[in-house]
Design an enzyme around this catalytic site. Structure first.
Site, PDB file in Angstrom:
ATOM      1  N   HIS A 372      44.710  13.269 128.548  1.00 31.95           N
ATOM      2  CA  HIS A 372      44.971  13.516 130.084  1.00 31.95           C
ATOM      3  C   HIS A 372      45.423  14.721 130.286  1.00 31.95           C
ATOM      4  O   HIS A 372      45.514  15.309 131.522  1.00 31.95           O
ATOM      5  CB  HIS A 372      46.098  12.365 130.510  1.00 31.95           C
ATOM      6  CG  HIS A 372      47.193  12.284 129.323  1.00 31.95           C
ATOM      7  ND1 HIS A 372      47.573  11.761 128.308  1.00 31.95           N
ATOM      8  CD2 HIS A 372      48.198  13.465 129.080  1.00 31.95           C
ATOM      9  CE1 HIS A 372      48.466  11.911 127.527  1.00 31.95           C
ATOM     10  NE2 HIS A 372      49.055  12.861 127.880  1.00 31.95           N
ATOM     11  N   ASN A 635      32.537   5.568 128.476  1.00 28.42           N
ATOM     12  CA  ASN A 635      33.247   6.141 127.330  1.00 28.42           C
ATOM     13  C   ASN A 635      33.760   5.215 126.629  1.00 28.42           C
ATOM     14  O   ASN A 635      33.695   5.521 125.254  1.00 28.42           O
ATOM     15  CB  ASN A 635      34.250   7.147 128.228  1.00 28.42           C
ATOM     16  CG  ASN A 635      34.016   8.036 129.437  1.00 28.42           C
ATOM     17  OD1 ASN A 635      32.706   8.316 129.181  1.00 28.42           O
ATOM     18  ND2 ASN A 635      34.748   8.425 130.136  1.00 28.42           N
ATOM     19  N   CYS A 683      30.831   4.219 135.713  1.00 26.83           N
ATOM     20  CA  CYS A 683      31.754   5.583 136.174  1.00 26.83           C
ATOM     21  C   CYS A 683      32.022   6.460 134.686  1.00 26.83           C
ATOM     22  O   CYS A 683      32.841   7.301 135.015  1.00 26.83           O
ATOM     23  CB  CYS A 683      33.089   5.071 136.764  1.00 26.83           C
ATOM     24  SG  CYS A 683      33.825   4.012 135.682  1.00 26.83           S
TER      25      CYS A 683
HETATM   26  C1  PEP Z   1      35.531   5.322 130.434  1.00 31.98           C
HETATM   27  O1  PEP Z   1      36.059   4.695 129.679  1.00 31.98           O
HETATM   28  O2  PEP Z   1      34.386   5.326 130.599  1.00 31.98           O
HETATM   29  C2  PEP Z   1      36.144   5.292 131.652  1.00 31.98           C
HETATM   30  C3  PEP Z   1      35.788   5.839 132.673  1.00 31.98           C
HETATM   31  O3  PEP Z   1      37.851   5.302 131.521  1.00 31.98           O
HETATM   32  P1  PEP Z   1      38.476   6.498 130.936  1.00 31.98           P
HETATM   33  O4  PEP Z   1      37.611   7.570 130.594  1.00 31.98           O
HETATM   34  O5  PEP Z   1      39.647   6.940 131.919  1.00 31.98           O
HETATM   35  O6  PEP Z   1      38.980   5.670 129.539  1.00 31.98           O
END
Ligand code: PEP
Ligand code: MG
Length: 751
Positions: A372, A635, A683
Site C-alpha cells: 500500500h 494478482n 482488473c
Molecule cells: C488483484 O488481486 O488482482 C487486485 C486487483 O486486487 P489488489 O491488487 O488490490 O489485491
C-alpha cells in the site's frame, strides 16, 4: 618456518572472539584489520588480506591487509573472475599455489608491494548463497601452504563470514546514528523501482538528524521567554491548519485525517499545560518542550502497537515544529521543498506528509515496503525506489540525487550530461502520459473493448478522466482506512464516495469494499497478529467478522450513490457462494435500515464479486447466477492458484501468469460469465501487461481496468490485434499442459 597444527585449532576455538572484535572496532575497516592480523599470526603467514565484493561497481576491493602496503587498501580492485582472487570469488573455489608468479591469471600489483611473496592461498568468503569476498594468505617461501592449511583456513573463513556480516550490520547502524557524515564516494546505486517517474533534488536523510533541535542545544535558546513559547504554539497551530487546507485539495480523502494526532496532542492539557508549568517553575522554554516531548515519545515508542509507536513520530514532528517556531526566521518545515527523502522505513501517513511538504521522490534504503505504500506513492506520482544500499542513509548534506523510478537507478551528484538526458526523457514521457486515448477502443477487426481505470485516491480521478478512461473499474477503498489509527466514520466515507461518483458524472464506477488484512494491515487491528496473514482474516473475511465497520462502509456507498445510474459494489476475495450471499445480504439489510431511517440511497447498485481465489472455479457457473458481475483480480488469483506470494522475490519464478492452471482457470471463469450473460472484467496487473492481453481477449474478456498511465499502451496493443487471431492463440494456449509448452505459445505471439 613450520606452522604448528595446534595453532590452527587454537584459531578455530578463538575465532569466536572475533564477535567481540566487531563491537570493539569503531568501523568495518578496523574490524577487518584486526581479523587479518589475527589470521596472519595464527598461520604464521606474513601477509593476510581481505577483499570485499562491491555490488555497485561489481568489483572486489582490497579492504584490509597485514603485510601489503597499507595505502593499497581501497586502491586495489579486480572484477570477479580476474586474477586469482577474482577467480576464487567467481568460482567459489579455494586456490592454493606454490609460486603465484608462474601461475596463469596471477595479477601482480606493484603498488601493494607483493612481489616477494610466492605462496598464495585464497578462500572465498560466503554466507549461505551470498558471496561476500575473498581472504588471502601469502608467504615468501615457495610451496609453503599445504592441504591442512587449506582445510584450516576454510574453517576459519566460514566463521569469519558471519562476523563480517555482523560487522557490516553494526557499522551500518552506528553510521546512521552518528552525526559525522562520512565521505562516501557513492555515485550510483541500482535499486528496485516501485512506482516509475523521475525526480531530481537535494537529498534529505530522514530518521534522526533533521530533528536534532529536539535533542541538541541551539545557539541563543536561553533568550526565549514564556511569551515566545505561547507564540510558537500559536504559530504551529496556524501552520498545521494551513498545511491541512493545502492537503484537502490534493488528497481529499485524507484531509481531516493526517494531522488529527497533532491537533489532539496540542489540545491535550497535559502536553502544552505541562510545558507551561515547567516554564513557570523556572525551566527554559526549549528544555520544557524537550522534556515533555521526551516523555510522550518514550511512552508511545514503548507501545506494543504499531500505530501507537507511529504516534511517537507525530509528537516528534509537532515538537520540532514548535521549537522551530520560536524564532521568526526559522523554517518550520523539516523538509526542504523539492527534496528527495531517504529513509529506512516509511508509513503510509509519511507518504502523505512528504507530499504536503513538497518532497519529490523517495528512496527506501534497507527497509521493507508494503504494497500500500507503493500503491499510494504511485497514485501520488511520487517516484519510489527500494534499495539495500544503507550507505545512502549517511550521504553528506547537500548531495543531489537524480531518481530514475522507471529503472530503479539512483544517481548521486550526477553530471550535467546525465541531467540533460533525463530532462529530454521527461519531456517525452509527459507528452505520452497526459495525451488522452481515443474515445473508443476497437481491435483491428472492429471488436469494441472497454478500457477502465483502477483508482486508489480521488486525486487520480482527474487523470482518469483526462485520459478518456470509460469509467472506473476498480476503486480501492482501503487508503482512508490505512492511513489513520481509527477507521473512518460513515460520514467521512460518504464524502469520499460522493466526490468520486460526482467527479465521474455518468461514467460507470465500481467500488470495492474494504480489502484489509494480508499485507494491507490496519493499524487498529494489529491485535490480531497472524502467522500467515495472506491466508488469514483478510479482505471480505475481515469485513464479515467486523460487521459494524462493513455496514458503515456499505451505507456510505449506498447513500453516496443516490441518484446515480452506474454504480456497482464488489466484494474482494470471495471464497464460497455462502460468503457472497452473506455479504450481499448485508447490503440488503443496510438498504432496509436506510429505508426505515428515511435516508436517501441507491437501491439499484449492481452487486458483484472479485474472482481471486481458485476455490470459486468448481462452482463458477453458480456464482455467475448469483453475482451481477465478475472482476478478475489476477494478482491474487495467480498468487493463490500457484501458492506463490506475489510480493516475495524469492518465489518470483513461481509466479507465472501463463501457467496452464491459470490459463484454464481464467478461460473457465470467462466462459461462465458469458454463458450467464454477466459482465466480466480483468482488473489485476495482467490487464496492462502487453504479452497477456491477446490471451485475455482471446478467451472473451472485453473489459480491462488498468492504472491510468497504462491506458495508451493497452489501447495501442488492442488496436493492433484481431479478435480472430487472439481466439486462435488462446485456443492454442488452453491446450497446453506444461509451463514450457505455454511459454512457447506465449513467445509465438509477436506484438
Ligand atoms: C488483484 O488481486 O488482482 C487486485 C486487483 O486486487 P489488489 O491488487 O488490490 O489485491
Ligand atoms: Mg486482490
Amino acid at each position: 618456518m613450520h606452522k604448528k597444527d595446534s595453532s590452527h585449532f587454537e584459531l578455530l576455538f578463538n575465532i569466536g572472539e572475533l564477535a567481540d572484535l566487531v563491537t570493539g572496532s569503531s568501523d568495518l575497516e578496523g574490524f577487518l584489520i584486526r581479523s587479518v592480523e589475527l589470521v596472519s599470526r595464527h598461520f604464521d603467514a606474513p601477509v593476510c588480506s581481505i577483499y570485499l565484493y562491491n555490488e555497485i561497481s561489481d568489483q572486489l576491493i582490497l579492504k584490509a591487509t597485514k603485510g601489503l602496503k597499507p595505502d593499497a587498501v581501497n586502491r586495489i580492485h579486480m572484477k570477479p573472475g580476474e586474477g586469482l582472487v577474482g577467480r576464487s570469488f567467481e568460482d567459489l573455489s579455494i586456490i592454493r599455489v606454490g609460486d603465484a608468479t608462474k601461475t596463469p591469471g596471477f595479477k601482480y600489483f606493484a603498488e601493494a608491494g607483493e612481489d616477494p611473496y610466492y605462496s598464495f592461498l585464497c578462500v572465498p568468503i560466503r554466507r549461505g548463497v551470498e558471496k561476500i569476498g575473498v581472504l588471502t594468505v601469502q608467504h615468501q617461501d615457495m610451496d609453503y601452504f599445504d592441504i591442512s592449511d587449506e582445510r584450516a583456513i576454510r574453517a576459519v573463513v566460514t566463521q569469519l563470514a558471519g562476523s563480517i556480516e555482523n560487522a557490516r550490520l553494526l557499522i551500518e547502524l552506528s553510521q546512521t546514528r552518528s552525526d559525522d557524515t562520512q565521505k562516501i564516494p557513492l555515485a550510483f546505486v541500482k535499486g528496485k523501482p516501485a512506482t516509475g517517474g523521475y525526480a531530481f533534488g537535494k537529498a534529505v536523510v530522514l530518521n534522526g538528524k533533521k530533528r536534532s533541535v529536539l535533542y541538541d542545544p541551539v545557539a541563543f535558546e536561553e533568550q526565549f521567554t514564556k511569551k515566545d513559547f505561547l507564540r510558537a504554539v500559536e504559530k504551529t497551530t496556524l501552520e498545521l491548519k494551513e498545511l491541512q487546507k493545502g492537503f484537502a485539495q490534493r488528497l481529499p480523502e485524507s484531509a481531516s485525517l493526517i494531522f488529527t494526532a497533532h491537533f489532539m496532542i496540542l489540545k491535550d492539557k497535559n502536553f502544552i499545560g505541562k510545558m507551561e508549568t515547567l516554564i513557570d517553575e523556572g525551566k527554559l522554554p526549549f528544555n520544557a518542550v524537550r522534556k515533555v516531548a521526551a516523555r510522550y515519545i518514550s511512552i508511545f515508542s514503548s507501545s506494543p502497537h504499531a500505530y501507537m509507536r507511529e504516534k511517537a513520530q507525530d509528537v516528534e514532528d509537532l515538537c520540532v515544529r514548535i521549537l522551530n517556531n520560536f524564532g521568526s526566521e526559522n523554517e518550520a518545515d523539516q523538509y526542504e521543498k523539492g527534496s528527495i527523502a531517504i529513509a529506512r522505513q516509511v508509513f503510509p501517513s509519511d507518504i502523505l506528509k512528504f507530499v504536503s511538504a513538497g518532497i519529490r521522490g523517495i528512496i527506501l534504503a534497507s527497509g521493507g515496503v508494503t504494497s500500500h505504500v507503493t500503491i499510494l506513492a504511485r497514485s501520488l506520482q511520487l517516484p519510489l525506489i527500494m534499495t539495500e544500499e544503507a550507505q545512502l542513509l549517511v550521504l553528506p548534506e547537500n548531495s543531489r540525487i537524480l531518481l530514475d523510478g522507471e529503472l530503479g537507478n539512483i544517481y548521486i551528484n550526477p553530471g550535467q550530461d546525465t541531467l540533460d538526458l533525463f530532462e529530454n526523457q521527461l519531456k517525452v514521457k509527459q507528452l505520452s502520459v497526459t495525451s488522452p486515448i481515443k474515445k473508443q477502443t476497437l481491435t483491428s477487426d472492429n471488436e469494441p473493448v472497454t478500457l477502465l481505470a483502477n483508482i486508489n485516491l480521488l486525486s487520480e480521478v482527474a487523470l482518469a478522466r483526462q485520459m478518456n478512461a470509460e469509467g472506473i473499474g476498480l476503486y480501492r477503498t482501503e487508503f482512508p482506512f490505512l492511513i489513520r489509527a481509527t477507521f473512518p466514520s460513515e460520514a467521512e466515507q460518504y464524502v469520499i464516495y460522493k466526490k468520486l461518483f460526482d467527479d465521474m458524472k455518468d461514467l460507470p464506477v465500481t467500488v470495492r469494499t474494504l480489502d484489509a488484512g494480508g499485507e494491507k494491515t490496519l493499524a487498529y487491528s494489529d491485535s490480531y497478529k497472524e502467522d500467515n496473514p495472506e491466508l488469514g482474516l483478510r479482505s471480505i473475511r475481515f469485513s464479515l467478522r467486523h460487521r459494524d465497520i462493513f455496514e458503515f462502509q456499505i451505507r456510505a456507498m449506498l447513500r453516496a450513490a443516490a441518484g446515480k445510474d452506474n454504480v456497482r459494489i464488489m466484494f474482494p476475495l470471495i471464497s464460497s457462494i455462502d460468503e457472497f450471499l452473506e455479504a450481499r445480504q448485508i447490503v440488503h439489510d443496510c438498504m432496509n435500515a436506510l429505508d426505515k431511517e428515511e435516508i436517501e440511497y441507491n437501491p439499484d447498485v449492481g452487486i458483484g464479486m472479485m474472482i481471486e481465489l481458485p476455490s470459486v472455479l468448481e462452482t463458477i457457473d453458480e456464482f455467475a447466477k448469483e453475482a451481477d458481475f465478475f472482476s478478475v483480480g489476477t494478482n491474487d488469483f495467480i498468487q493463490y492458484m500457484l501458492a506463490a506470494d506475489r510480493a516475495n522475490k524469492m518465489v518470483a519464478d513461481h509466479y507465472i501468469p501463463y501457467h496452464p492452471a491459470v490459463n484454464r482457470g481464467l478461460g473457465k471463469i470467462s466462459a461462465a460469465a458469458q454463458k450467464q450473460g454477466i459482465d466480466i472484467s480483468v482488473c489485476g496487473e495482467m490487464a496492462h501487461e502487453k504479452e497477456y492481453i491477446p490471451f485475455l481477449l482471446g478467451i472473451g474478456i472485453r473489459i480491462l481496468s488498468v492504472d491510468p498511465q497504462f491506458l495508451p499502451m493497452v489501447q495501442k496493443t488492442i488496436m493492433n490485434l484481431s479478435i480472430k487471431d487472439a481466439q486462435n492463440y488462446a485456443e492454442k494456449m488452453m491446450a497446453q499442459t506444461t509451463i514450457k509448452g505455454a511459454k512457447a505459445v506465449l513467445d509465438s505471439w509477436s506484438l
